[in-house]
Design a protein around this motif. Sequence first.
Motif, PDB file in Angstrom:
ATOM      1  N   PHE A 326     -23.631  31.663  43.551  1.00 15.26           N
ATOM      2  CA  PHE A 326     -22.611  31.591  44.592  1.00 15.26           C
ATOM      3  C   PHE A 326     -23.009  30.591  45.677  1.00 15.26           C
ATOM      4  O   PHE A 326     -24.168  30.537  46.085  1.00 15.26           O
ATOM      5  CB  PHE A 326     -22.408  32.953  45.239  1.00 15.26           C
ATOM      6  CG  PHE A 326     -21.864  34.011  44.318  1.00 15.26           C
ATOM      7  CD1 PHE A 326     -20.509  34.094  44.065  1.00 15.26           C
ATOM      8  CD2 PHE A 326     -22.720  34.932  43.712  1.00 15.26           C
ATOM      9  CE1 PHE A 326     -20.005  35.086  43.235  1.00 15.26           C
ATOM     10  CE2 PHE A 326     -22.226  35.915  42.874  1.00 15.26           C
ATOM     11  CZ  PHE A 326     -20.864  35.994  42.628  1.00 15.26           C
ATOM     12  N   MET A 327     -22.047  29.823  46.153  1.00 14.34           N
ATOM     13  CA  MET A 327     -22.301  28.867  47.225  1.00 14.34           C
ATOM     14  C   MET A 327     -21.760  29.389  48.554  1.00 14.34           C
ATOM     15  O   MET A 327     -20.654  29.919  48.596  1.00 14.34           O
ATOM     16  CB  MET A 327     -21.646  27.521  46.894  1.00 14.34           C
ATOM     17  CG  MET A 327     -21.891  26.415  47.911  1.00 14.34           C
ATOM     18  SD  MET A 327     -23.641  26.016  48.182  1.00 14.34           S
ATOM     19  CE  MET A 327     -24.038  25.176  46.644  1.00 14.34           C
ATOM     20  N   ASN A 328     -22.578  29.242  49.610  1.00 10.24           N
ATOM     21  CA  ASN A 328     -22.137  29.493  50.985  1.00 10.24           C
ATOM     22  C   ASN A 328     -22.193  30.952  51.440  1.00 10.24           C
ATOM     23  O   ASN A 328     -21.393  31.394  52.231  1.00 10.24           O
ATOM     24  CB  ASN A 328     -20.727  28.938  51.228  1.00 10.24           C
ATOM     25  CG  ASN A 328     -20.267  29.047  52.672  1.00 10.24           C
ATOM     26  OD1 ASN A 328     -19.186  29.542  52.974  1.00 10.24           O
ATOM     27  ND2 ASN A 328     -21.087  28.580  53.593  1.00 10.24           N
ATOM     28  N   GLU A 329     -23.186  31.694  50.984  1.00 13.21           N
ATOM     29  CA  GLU A 329     -23.365  33.039  51.518  1.00 13.21           C
ATOM     30  C   GLU A 329     -23.852  33.009  52.958  1.00 13.21           C
ATOM     31  O   GLU A 329     -23.454  33.835  53.781  1.00 13.21           O
ATOM     32  CB  GLU A 329     -24.357  33.814  50.650  1.00 13.21           C
ATOM     33  CG  GLU A 329     -24.507  35.295  51.017  1.00 13.21           C
ATOM     34  CD  GLU A 329     -25.541  35.580  52.094  1.00 13.21           C
ATOM     35  OE1 GLU A 329     -25.544  36.693  52.635  1.00 13.21           O
ATOM     36  OE2 GLU A 329     -26.347  34.673  52.423  1.00 13.21           O
ATOM     37  N   GLU A 330     -24.701  32.034  53.278  1.00 11.22           N
ATOM     38  CA  GLU A 330     -25.373  32.035  54.566  1.00 11.22           C
ATOM     39  C   GLU A 330     -24.435  31.855  55.758  1.00 11.22           C
ATOM     40  O   GLU A 330     -24.626  32.474  56.794  1.00 11.22           O
ATOM     41  CB  GLU A 330     -26.453  30.947  54.606  1.00 11.22           C
ATOM     42  CG  GLU A 330     -27.630  31.192  53.685  1.00 11.22           C
ATOM     43  CD  GLU A 330     -28.484  32.387  54.088  1.00 11.22           C
ATOM     44  OE1 GLU A 330     -28.120  33.101  55.046  1.00 11.22           O
ATOM     45  OE2 GLU A 330     -29.513  32.606  53.440  1.00 11.22           O
ATOM     46  N   ASN A 331     -23.441  31.005  55.625  1.00 20.35           N
ATOM     47  CA  ASN A 331     -22.603  30.740  56.804  1.00 20.35           C
ATOM     48  C   ASN A 331     -21.118  30.657  56.475  1.00 20.35           C
ATOM     49  O   ASN A 331     -20.409  29.788  56.964  1.00 20.35           O
ATOM     50  CB  ASN A 331     -23.062  29.464  57.520  1.00 20.35           C
ATOM     51  CG  ASN A 331     -22.967  28.221  56.643  1.00 20.35           C
ATOM     52  OD1 ASN A 331     -22.958  28.306  55.425  1.00 20.35           O
ATOM     53  ND2 ASN A 331     -22.891  27.054  57.268  1.00 20.35           N
ATOM     54  N   GLY A 332     -20.654  31.606  55.647  1.00 25.10           N
ATOM     55  CA  GLY A 332     -19.226  31.620  55.394  1.00 25.10           C
ATOM     56  C   GLY A 332     -18.730  32.504  54.275  1.00 25.10           C
ATOM     57  O   GLY A 332     -17.585  32.955  54.276  1.00 25.10           O
ATOM     58  N   LEU A 333     -19.561  32.746  53.250  1.00 22.91           N
ATOM     59  CA  LEU A 333     -19.189  33.581  52.098  1.00 22.91           C
ATOM     60  C   LEU A 333     -18.021  33.002  51.298  1.00 22.91           C
ATOM     61  O   LEU A 333     -17.316  33.725  50.601  1.00 22.91           O
ATOM     62  CB  LEU A 333     -18.859  35.004  52.555  1.00 22.91           C
ATOM     63  CG  LEU A 333     -19.031  36.103  51.511  1.00 22.91           C
ATOM     64  CD1 LEU A 333     -20.494  36.262  51.132  1.00 22.91           C
ATOM     65  CD2 LEU A 333     -18.495  37.436  52.036  1.00 22.91           C
ATOM     66  N   LYS A 334     -17.809  31.708  51.399  1.00 22.81           N
ATOM     67  CA  LYS A 334     -16.670  31.092  50.715  1.00 22.81           C
ATOM     68  C   LYS A 334     -16.800  31.183  49.199  1.00 22.81           C
ATOM     69  O   LYS A 334     -15.804  31.318  48.492  1.00 22.81           O
ATOM     70  CB  LYS A 334     -16.520  29.638  51.139  1.00 22.81           C
ATOM     71  CG  LYS A 334     -16.243  29.438  52.624  1.00 22.81           C
ATOM     72  CD  LYS A 334     -14.928  30.038  53.028  1.00 22.81           C
ATOM     73  CE  LYS A 334     -14.614  29.715  54.494  1.00 22.81           C
ATOM     74  NZ  LYS A 334     -13.349  30.295  54.949  1.00 22.81           N
ATOM     75  N   GLY A 335     -18.023  31.085  48.676  1.00 27.26           N
ATOM     76  CA  GLY A 335     -18.210  31.157  47.232  1.00 27.26           C
ATOM     77  C   GLY A 335     -17.849  32.507  46.657  1.00 27.26           C
ATOM     78  O   GLY A 335     -17.180  32.603  45.624  1.00 27.26           O
ATOM     79  N   GLY A 336     -18.287  33.582  47.311  1.00 24.29           N
ATOM     80  CA  GLY A 336     -17.966  34.921  46.839  1.00 24.29           C
ATOM     81  C   GLY A 336     -16.486  35.205  46.892  1.00 24.29           C
ATOM     82  O   GLY A 336     -15.912  35.820  45.982  1.00 24.29           O
TER      83      GLY A 336
END
Length: 461
Positions: A326-336
């Motif tokens: 998954f991409m972008n868990e750290e500052n957005g959760l866009k991947g999830g």
Amino acid sequence: MKRKFLPVLLLSLAITGTSMAQSGYKEDSVFIRKIFHTALSDGKSYEMLRRLTQEVGPRLSGSAGAVKAVTLTSEIMKAEKFDQVFLQNVMVPHWVRGAKEEGAIFNGKQKTVVPLVALGGSVATPKTGIKAQVIEVKSFQELRDLGTSVVKGKIVFFNRPMDPTKLNTFDAYAGAVEQRGSGPSEAAKMGAIGCIVRSMTTRLDDVPHTGSMRYASGAPMIPAAGISTNAAELLSKTLKTNPATEFYFKQSCEILPDAPSHNVIGELKGAKSPEQYMVVGGHLDSWDIADGAHDDGTGCVQSIEAVRLLKVLGYKPNNTLRAVMFMNEENGLKGGIAYADSAKSKKEKHIAAIESDRGGFTPLGFGIVGTPAQKQKIKSWQPLFSPYGVHELGVGGGGADIGPLGQQGTVLMGLIPDSQRYFDYHHATNDTFDKVSRRELELGAASMAAMLYLLDKYGVE
């Protein structure tokens, strides 16, 4: 006569059922032993992690490192001959720390240089930095009680430590992290011109930790940074003897337009129900100040390894198994969110999902989010995990990236490793490859593979 023999018949059926259960238990026990043996004797997760951290390194969403990480993990799964490897488009936030060196100083009896990093999502200071009297608080209520007349024009210093008495350090983190996430906006509402936050770790050292923060709607956007725990202790002590102490810091971060990126997905097709899915995953992005080894390089490579182990052992899955980066868990959760939205639009039925995002330490168990019956079924597999030190099934939750799948009824599970050292490295410059134990990493991958095997074989109903 019929009544006389009824107890005997029931006893016979019970013995037969027990025998069948023991037979299944033995078969599963043997296969799970093979999983652990293969992971510990011929595992590939540690080498995958070396490549991710050493060949790619930091990989914050929108960065060149994130692009390289997508390519590398895709190539790894293709090299392992997964049935299909593909990318899923996702737009992600793009925040950059800036090229100029970050710095901080406070004046007590003498000037003291402070280890400091900008918080993710923060705005920059003016080019010359900001300097003002600093005010220490340990809660939002304490801040509000001071009032705008006291706070206006000052730098607010949030200094509530993680509770060291909490045995589960994630509980301690949960009790302190609001200072980082919402503290800057709470300070701005009271007229502060800057915000500094004690790093989220129980360890006393000179390593500052970053992490995401969010500006509240309508609140001024003031610069915010994290300082090391040793610096926080010294600053607090200094303020007690000199309340007029001034603090100076400078940072040059930028918030850029959203950037295109990808989730990376590798799968083994199911033989019986290929339209049903089982997911194991971790988040591919990491903060920009370190290699992101424990957070979450370990989770990514464990997920790939879990699927790879089943493949090399010749297991033919009933459902389609997916390893998802998954991409972008750290500052957005866009991947999830993008993954769950895609699954919903394609009418993909996700039965279960396992996430690893708590570091590559010794595995202790799995958290479970599901119905009482589903939890009870999964807990019944406990004897199969006990020989490997995995004793806790049920306590805890799933994970941030797989969370959106829960709205579709998916059973969510999170690998739970020993938590005592995780926050020594979380979001910090010391989150590097050398901090990961090969054996602990491989035990976690094997535990995930074993759980994936049982979920696929027996289902959750």
